[in-house]
Enzyme design. Structure first.
Site, PDB file in Angstrom:
ATOM      1  CD  GLU A  46       9.218  50.798 -58.269  1.00 56.61           C
ATOM      2  OE1 GLU A  46      10.086  51.701 -58.351  1.00 56.61           O
ATOM      3  OE2 GLU A  46       9.154  49.846 -59.069  1.00 56.61           O
ATOM      4  NE  ARG A  50       9.137  43.194 -59.972  1.00 60.84           N
ATOM      5  CZ  ARG A  50      10.375  43.609 -60.074  1.00 60.84           C
ATOM      6  NH1 ARG A  50      11.360  42.862 -59.593  1.00 60.84           N
ATOM      7  NH2 ARG A  50      10.651  44.746 -60.642  1.00 60.84           N
ATOM      8  CE  LYS A 134      11.860  50.798 -63.745  1.00 59.60           C
ATOM      9  NZ  LYS A 134      11.154  49.911 -62.822  1.00 59.60           N
TER      10      LYS A 134
END
Ligand code: 3PG
Length: 217
Positions: A46, A50, A134
């Site tokens: 993952e 960002r 999640k």
């Protein structure tokens, strides 16, 4: 002819006990980091959206590390999902759930692990067809006690707790019947990236592979 079944969010969660949450500030780190995780047995990666280089990192891993299955984290909008998939992401992870994001990922046929932290969010995600979720941020939002409470009303949901998970507390979560895997940033420490210490990344990945899980996927 070999026909590969399409990737599902459940398959992403089943592949290993930990999904590494990766923050990359340098494009040059992407490929050696991905190779180091794959060498340690972790394939589902993952890469969080960002940093300015995040999409380029996804692209580089998709192109140069075919043994990895690169996904995008911190996917917050339909546009994020589209650009991540165009860069080569094969799954998406989001910090929260919106109907728009769920619909976009479904239209794109991009497996999504949506973030949830409340019963209402789980119900919204389930109403849109998502039941591999999640739990974020897992520790601040109630940790193990919250997952135990959700097991009653949501027996058909599998979770990937993320946020505050560490090698010290991961086994507690992995032993829970409604937890398929955990997410965490510790597999790819910032210092290891800065120092190009790929052996350390491989060792951290290898260390989690044998962790027991319930239910066994
Ligand atoms: C994050 O948002 O960075 C992830 O939840 C990872 O959290 P962690 O650093 O506590 O593993």
């Amino acid at each position: 002819m070999v026909v590969n079944p399409p990737l599902t969010a459940r398959a992403v969660m089943a592949d290993a006990p930990v999904i590494p949450v990766i923050v990359l500030h340098e494009l040059a780190h992407a490929v050696p980091m991905a190779r180091a995780l794959v060498a340690g047995g972790i394939r589902m990666l993952e890469v969080t959206l960002r940093t300015p280089v995040a999409l380029a990192c996804v692209e580089a891993i998709a192109r140069e590390v075919p043994e990895a299955v690169v996904g995008a984290g911190t996917v917050r909008s339909a546009a994020d999902a589209r650009t991540a998939q165009a860069a080569g992401a094969r799954f998406a992870v989001s910090p929260g759930f919106t109907v728009a994001l769920g619909q976009a990922c479904r239209d794109l046929q991009l497996p999504l692990l949506p973030g949830v932290a409340t019963a209402g969010e789980i119900m919204q995600a389930q109403a849109e067809g998502f039941n591999a979720l999640k739990f974020f941020p897992a520790m601040p939002a109630g940790g193990e006690a919250m997952l135990k409470a959700w097991a009653g009303p949501f027996p058909d949901v599998l979770f990937c707790p993320t946020g505050g998970i560490s090698p010290e507390n991961a086994s507690t979560f992995l032993a829970m019947p409604n937890v398929a895997c955990v997410g965490g940033s510790w597999l790819v420490p910032m210092e290891a990236l800065a120092q190009g210490d790929w052996q350390r990344v491989t060792a951290l990945a290898r260390a989690v592979l044998s962790w027991p899980r319930h239910p066994a996927p």
